[in-house]
Design a protein around this motif. Structure first.
Motif, PDB file in Angstrom:
ATOM      1  N   ALA A 161       0.959  -1.173   0.030  1.00 38.79           N
ATOM      2  CA  ALA A 161      -0.037  -0.026   0.061  1.00 38.79           C
ATOM      3  C   ALA A 161       0.846   1.202  -0.053  1.00 38.79           C
ATOM      4  O   ALA A 161       0.421   2.195  -0.485  1.00 38.79           O
ATOM      5  N   GLU A 162       2.101   1.004   0.677  1.00 41.20           N
ATOM      6  CA  GLU A 162       2.966   2.552   0.613  1.00 41.20           C
ATOM      7  C   GLU A 162       3.709   2.616  -0.675  1.00 41.20           C
ATOM      8  O   GLU A 162       4.271   3.365  -0.912  1.00 41.20           O
ATOM      9  N   ARG A 163       3.491   1.640  -1.573  1.00 44.83           N
ATOM     10  CA  ARG A 163       4.180   1.726  -2.909  1.00 44.83           C
ATOM     11  C   ARG A 163       3.155   1.854  -4.247  1.00 44.83           C
ATOM     12  O   ARG A 163       3.690   1.785  -5.269  1.00 44.83           O
ATOM     13  N   CYS A 164       1.984   2.071  -3.931  1.00 43.09           N
ATOM     14  CA  CYS A 164       0.948   2.191  -4.901  1.00 43.09           C
ATOM     15  C   CYS A 164      -0.181   3.341  -4.893  1.00 43.09           C
ATOM     16  O   CYS A 164      -0.315   3.628  -3.536  1.00 43.09           O
ATOM     17  N   ASP A 165      -0.735   3.544  -5.760  1.00 41.98           N
ATOM     18  CA  ASP A 165      -1.780   4.536  -5.734  1.00 41.98           C
ATOM     19  C   ASP A 165      -3.111   3.707  -5.212  1.00 41.98           C
ATOM     20  O   ASP A 165      -3.872   4.382  -4.646  1.00 41.98           O
ATOM     21  N   GLU A 166      -3.317   2.500  -5.780  1.00 41.17           N
ATOM     22  CA  GLU A 166      -4.438   1.758  -5.374  1.00 41.17           C
ATOM     23  C   GLU A 166      -4.206   0.221  -5.381  1.00 41.17           C
ATOM     24  O   GLU A 166      -3.442  -0.253  -6.354  1.00 41.17           O
ATOM     25  N   LEU A 167      -4.486  -0.232  -4.200  1.00 47.06           N
ATOM     26  CA  LEU A 167      -4.392  -1.548  -4.000  1.00 47.06           C
ATOM     27  C   LEU A 167      -5.606  -2.403  -3.694  1.00 47.06           C
ATOM     28  O   LEU A 167      -6.529  -1.958  -2.843  1.00 47.06           O
ATOM     29  N   LEU A 168      -5.723  -3.501  -4.429  1.00 43.82           N
ATOM     30  CA  LEU A 168      -6.832  -4.432  -4.110  1.00 43.82           C
ATOM     31  C   LEU A 168      -6.293  -5.610  -3.718  1.00 43.82           C
ATOM     32  O   LEU A 168      -5.578  -6.351  -4.269  1.00 43.82           O
ATOM     33  N   CYS A 169      -6.893  -6.130  -2.505  1.00 41.42           N
ATOM     34  CA  CYS A 169      -6.119  -7.395  -1.836  1.00 41.42           C
ATOM     35  C   CYS A 169      -7.820  -8.182  -1.845  1.00 41.42           C
ATOM     36  O   CYS A 169      -8.767  -7.720  -1.598  1.00 41.42           O
ATOM     37  N   MET A 170      -7.472  -9.484  -1.959  1.00 40.83           N
ATOM     38  CA  MET A 170      -8.539 -10.334  -1.731  1.00 40.83           C
ATOM     39  C   MET A 170      -8.066 -11.661  -0.932  1.00 40.83           C
ATOM     40  O   MET A 170      -7.110 -12.196  -1.086  1.00 40.83           O
ATOM     41  N   ASP A 171      -8.785 -12.432  -0.347  1.00 40.11           N
ATOM     42  CA  ASP A 171      -8.908 -13.790   0.484  1.00 40.11           C
ATOM     43  C   ASP A 171     -10.230 -14.432   0.316  1.00 40.11           C
ATOM     44  O   ASP A 171     -10.761 -13.763   0.733  1.00 40.11           O
ATOM     45  N   MET A 172      -9.886 -15.738   0.305  1.00 37.29           N
ATOM     46  CA  MET A 172     -11.064 -16.445   0.527  1.00 37.29           C
ATOM     47  C   MET A 172     -11.570 -16.726   1.785  1.00 37.29           C
ATOM     48  O   MET A 172     -12.988 -16.979   1.940  1.00 37.29           O
ATOM     49  N   SER A 173     -10.749 -16.276   2.656  1.00 37.93           N
ATOM     50  CA  SER A 173     -11.308 -16.525   4.258  1.00 37.93           C
ATOM     51  C   SER A 173     -11.885 -14.909   4.601  1.00 37.93           C
ATOM     52  O   SER A 173     -11.262 -14.111   4.452  1.00 37.93           O
ATOM     53  N   ALA A 174     -13.042 -15.193   4.946  1.00 42.86           N
ATOM     54  CA  ALA A 174     -13.553 -13.798   5.245  1.00 42.86           C
ATOM     55  C   ALA A 174     -12.970 -13.089   6.429  1.00 42.86           C
ATOM     56  O   ALA A 174     -12.860 -11.781   6.669  1.00 42.86           O
ATOM     57  N   ARG A 175     -12.543 -13.977   7.494  1.00 45.38           N
ATOM     58  CA  ARG A 175     -11.672 -13.494   8.807  1.00 45.38           C
ATOM     59  C   ARG A 175     -10.479 -12.596   8.188  1.00 45.38           C
ATOM     60  O   ARG A 175     -10.071 -11.511   8.635  1.00 45.38           O
ATOM     61  N   ALA A 176      -9.551 -13.516   7.238  1.00 45.47           N
ATOM     62  CA  ALA A 176      -8.387 -12.671   6.890  1.00 45.47           C
ATOM     63  C   ALA A 176      -8.833 -11.577   6.122  1.00 45.47           C
ATOM     64  O   ALA A 176      -8.087 -10.651   6.083  1.00 45.47           O
ATOM     65  N   ALA A 177      -9.807 -11.719   5.313  1.00 44.39           N
ATOM     66  CA  ALA A 177     -10.032 -10.338   4.394  1.00 44.39           C
ATOM     67  C   ALA A 177     -10.368  -8.935   5.496  1.00 44.39           C
ATOM     68  O   ALA A 177     -10.048  -7.977   5.304  1.00 44.39           O
ATOM     69  N   ASP A 178     -11.127  -9.560   6.508  1.00 42.51           N
ATOM     70  CA  ASP A 178     -11.563  -8.617   7.607  1.00 42.51           C
ATOM     71  C   ASP A 178     -10.163  -7.869   8.219  1.00 42.51           C
ATOM     72  O   ASP A 178      -9.935  -6.710   8.629  1.00 42.51           O
ATOM     73  N   LEU A 179      -9.414  -8.774   8.546  1.00 38.93           N
ATOM     74  CA  LEU A 179      -8.109  -8.223   9.243  1.00 38.93           C
ATOM     75  C   LEU A 179      -7.389  -7.352   8.228  1.00 38.93           C
ATOM     76  O   LEU A 179      -6.686  -6.444   8.610  1.00 38.93           O
ATOM     77  N   ALA A 180      -7.119  -7.929   7.086  1.00 44.96           N
ATOM     78  CA  ALA A 180      -6.382  -7.140   6.071  1.00 44.96           C
ATOM     79  C   ALA A 180      -6.984  -5.592   5.968  1.00 44.96           C
ATOM     80  O   ALA A 180      -6.311  -4.640   5.791  1.00 44.96           O
ATOM     81  N   ARG A 181      -8.401  -5.626   5.668  1.00 45.83           N
ATOM     82  CA  ARG A 181      -9.256  -4.381   5.826  1.00 45.83           C
ATOM     83  C   ARG A 181      -8.756  -3.527   6.951  1.00 45.83           C
ATOM     84  O   ARG A 181      -8.469  -2.414   6.755  1.00 45.83           O
ATOM     85  N   LYS A 182      -8.866  -4.081   8.043  1.00 46.68           N
ATOM     86  CA  LYS A 182      -8.460  -3.277   9.252  1.00 46.68           C
ATOM     87  C   LYS A 182      -6.996  -2.774   9.129  1.00 46.68           C
ATOM     88  O   LYS A 182      -6.673  -1.691   9.469  1.00 46.68           O
ATOM     89  N   ARG A 183      -6.084  -3.519   8.750  1.00 38.72           N
ATOM     90  CA  ARG A 183      -4.765  -3.256   8.679  1.00 38.72           C
ATOM     91  C   ARG A 183      -4.355  -2.102   7.723  1.00 38.72           C
ATOM     92  O   ARG A 183      -3.475  -1.324   7.900  1.00 38.72           O
ATOM     93  N   LEU A 184      -5.575  -1.893   6.646  1.00 33.43           N
ATOM     94  CA  LEU A 184      -5.088  -1.018   5.536  1.00 33.43           C
ATOM     95  C   LEU A 184      -5.993   0.175   5.851  1.00 33.43           C
ATOM     96  O   LEU A 184      -5.934   0.950   4.839  1.00 33.43           O
ATOM     97  N   SER A 185      -6.584   0.306   6.959  1.00 32.54           N
ATOM     98  CA  SER A 185      -7.646   1.431   7.028  1.00 32.54           C
ATOM     99  C   SER A 185      -7.086   2.867   7.032  1.00 32.54           C
ATOM    100  O   SER A 185      -7.829   3.689   6.352  1.00 32.54           O
ATOM    101  N   GLU A 186      -5.737   2.986   7.128  1.00 30.74           N
ATOM    102  CA  GLU A 186      -5.073   4.265   7.056  1.00 30.74           C
ATOM    103  C   GLU A 186      -4.940   4.620   5.657  1.00 30.74           C
ATOM    104  O   GLU A 186      -4.316   5.711   5.148  1.00 30.74           O
TER     105      GLU A 186
END
Length: 199
Positions: A61-86
């Protein structure tokens, strides 16, 4: 058979870092090498499927203008979403490949530590989606563990061989150690433009 979403949901059920991405020196060092392998300082739009808890995502996220992340685990995707909130340009979604492949083009797609969970035929379908989703100067970075993983349909080296065969892109980076293989392919040869280099 490819591993089901339940397998990953169970891993994340009571542990937000089941592979110790955050604490193991091996993982930290591999992440640093992955980022160092990227020849461009900044990318416009990056796709990171299989993002897990977002540890590498945070660095991307620090190296791009737009980042799309995906995971098949809903819990993992939620954790990533929280990490990327800034990062307002970063999004993390739940999805399964190749059926939930996102729209649009990317100048970087990162395939990190998940290809061996797929059957070879299914991974080839994913590779076809990758190839069709690259911009004219797009690139693919892949990094995988080389040792056998119980229950996985492929080895990391097999996954990289399929990428090289079906992407049919120019090899840009190759770094191999006892434990992992990191490779990058691109539509353009990369390197420094000697005509534009400041002397």
């Amino acid at each position: 058979m490819s591993l089901p979403a339940d397998y990953f949901d169970e891993l994340f059920a009571d542990n937000d870092d089941p592979w110790a991405f955050r604490t193991r020196w091996y993982e930290q060092r591999k992440r640093d090498l992955t980022l160092a392998a990227l020849p461009r300082q900044r990318y416009a739009r990056v796709f990171e499927p299989g993002c897990a808890n977002g540890e590498l995502s945070l660095c991307l996220a620090e190296r791009c203008d737009e980042l799309l992340c995906m995971d098949m685990s809903a819990r993992a995707a939620d954790l990533a979403r929280k990490r990327l909130s800034e990062f307002p340009g970063a999004t993390a979604v739940e999805g399964r490949l190749p059926v939930d492949w996102p729209e649009g083009k990317f100048d970087l797609i990162v395939v990190s530590e998940w290809a061996y969970y797929l059957e070879p035929a299914l991974f080839v379908q994913v590779i076809e989606r990758i190839a069709a989703s690259l911009t004219e100067d797009g690139a693919v970075l892949a990094c995988h563990w080389l040792h056998p993983i119980e229950g996985c349909p492929m080895l990391g080296r097999e996954a990289h061989a399929l990428l090289a065969e079906h992407l049919q892109l120019l090899p840009l980076v190759r770094h191999e150690e006892t434990d992992f293989l990191l490779e990058m392919w691109g539509k353009q040869p990369g390197g420094i433009d000697l005509d534009e280099q400041v002397r």
